[in-house]
Design an enzyme around this catalytic site. Sequence first.
Site, PDB file in Angstrom:
ATOM      1  N   TYR A 150       0.820  -1.213   0.000  1.00 12.70           N
ATOM      2  CA  TYR A 150       0.000   0.000   0.000  1.00 12.70           C
ATOM      3  C   TYR A 150       0.857   1.268   0.000  1.00 12.70           C
ATOM      4  CZ  TYR A 150      -4.004  -2.989   1.106  1.00 12.70           C
ATOM      5  OH  TYR A 150      -4.983  -3.960   1.089  1.00 12.70           O
ATOM      6  N   LYS A 200       3.316 -15.507   1.715  1.00  6.96           N
ATOM      7  CA  LYS A 200       3.249 -16.153   0.395  1.00  6.96           C
ATOM      8  C   LYS A 200       4.705 -16.422  -0.018  1.00  6.96           C
ATOM      9  CE  LYS A 200       0.817 -17.416  -3.220  1.00  6.96           C
ATOM     10  NZ  LYS A 200       0.010 -18.648  -3.175  1.00  6.96           N
ATOM     11  N   ASP A 232      -3.226 -18.130   0.772  1.00  9.09           N
ATOM     12  CA  ASP A 232      -4.371 -18.764   0.117  1.00  9.09           C
ATOM     13  C   ASP A 232      -4.928 -19.880   0.997  1.00  9.09           C
ATOM     14  OD1 ASP A 232      -1.855 -19.759  -0.392  1.00  9.09           O
ATOM     15  OD2 ASP A 232      -2.254 -20.409  -2.433  1.00  9.09           O
ATOM     16  N   ASP A 256      -5.390  -7.027   5.591  1.00  9.04           N
ATOM     17  CA  ASP A 256      -6.574  -6.255   5.209  1.00  9.04           C
ATOM     18  C   ASP A 256      -7.690  -7.212   4.798  1.00  9.04           C
ATOM     19  OD1 ASP A 256      -8.257  -4.266   4.457  1.00  9.04           O
ATOM     20  OD2 ASP A 256      -7.080  -3.547   2.755  1.00  9.04           O
ATOM     21  N   ASP A 260     -11.021  -8.825   7.292  1.00  7.56           N
ATOM     22  CA  ASP A 260     -12.418  -8.620   6.885  1.00  7.56           C
ATOM     23  C   ASP A 260     -13.139  -9.959   6.750  1.00  7.56           C
ATOM     24  OD1 ASP A 260     -12.396  -5.933   6.976  1.00  7.56           O
ATOM     25  OD2 ASP A 260     -12.672  -5.571   4.836  1.00  7.56           O
TER      26      ASP A 260
END
Length: 374
Positions: A150, A200, A232, A256, A260
């Site tokens: 980000y 990852k 994943d 993030d 959620d």
Amino acid sequence: MSKTGEGDGYRIAVLAGDGIGPEVMIQALGVLDVVCGKFGFKVERERCLVGGAAIDAVGCPLPEDTVTSCEGADAILFGSVGGPKWEGLPADEQPERGALLPLRKRFGLFANLRPGVCMRELRGASPVKDELIPNGFDILCVRELTGGIYFGEPKGRRDEGDDVVAFDTMVYSRGEIERICRVAFTAAMGRSKRLVSVDKANVLQTSVLWREVCIEVGRDFPEVELTHMYVDNAAMQLLRRPDSFDVMVTGNLFGDILSDEMAMLSGSLGMLPSASLGGKNDQGLYFGMYEPSGGSAPDIAGKGVANPLAQILSVAMLLRYSLGEVEAAAAVEAAVSAVIASGMRTKDIYTGSEGETLATTADMGQAVITALDL
Ligand code: NAD
């Protein structure tokens, strides 16, 4: 006033904001009053303008006075900001972008702690089948908040012949990874001493470094069982067996999305607090900003039906992480659990089942206070 709780007590800045923010904040401050009396400490509150309310009053979402009050405080108790009234403003002047991001930046709030809790009694509100979560679940996601893709440079877009290319850069330094991992290991020490690091590392160089540093930090916390999971797989395992997780640590982008997902699995946004932590003071306590995971909920604002528990549980997190009043924090959490066990429900968590009582925002706040007094 000092940052130590000595002298007259602690000091917090209270930024209630917009929509349901002020309604649920009143309940949270009522609970704070009672817990202070019960555990024998004082918390001075300075009420400050923020968000749309600040735009309406003084023309900007984060007035200088508010920043100054936050600077002099041990912690920030935040409500929520934004709403349709201010949506037409330029992006940087909007309540969320114009207040939350500058506050995170100003106070170096690099660690975002988001509990994903589904109490046993509220399993019906979770989209996960009851038989998969016989006792509900209680996960703490520790997300790195100020680095990663980000904020990495370069980012942008350019023309390439007839085509257009857009790019972002994922960057993590050893220091950034180390400090977030320390927060996560410390949190794990206070819980079941199990930590899953999500990355990852089969594809990303940043994740390879992340894993190395996480293992190194883990040597300072030999009691914590550290495991690693690809993001994943973590997304799938959260759906399959959320109760297999305890503390999770991950980078900004993955955190993030996964936090959620956790909120959705929990059933109601109105139940979930969050903490964004910055540096530590001399006593090893974090400066932090504490707020509900949800937003200003304009659809229900002013109706007296909002669930105040996320704001009340934000007070509990503030007591634990910024004031070091761990017993008081646990008492607030226990009172919330007792109220849920008693069947009291605001509209968002009411299913009409036997034993449930529909409650207003104020009823719910009062019930937590009553449970604290028992
Ligand atoms: P939201 O979280 O405000 O609402 C989503 C849904 O959850 C709504 O149906 C709402 O009624 C419900 N909900 C949220 N909190 C609740 C509570 N305590 N009790 C009962 N129900 C609750 O998200 P949104 O609708 O996407 O955004 C509304 C406004 O909030 C927007 O202006 C957005 O920018 C802002 N927002 C602010 C923050 C923040 O201040 N940190 C975070 C997210 C969104």
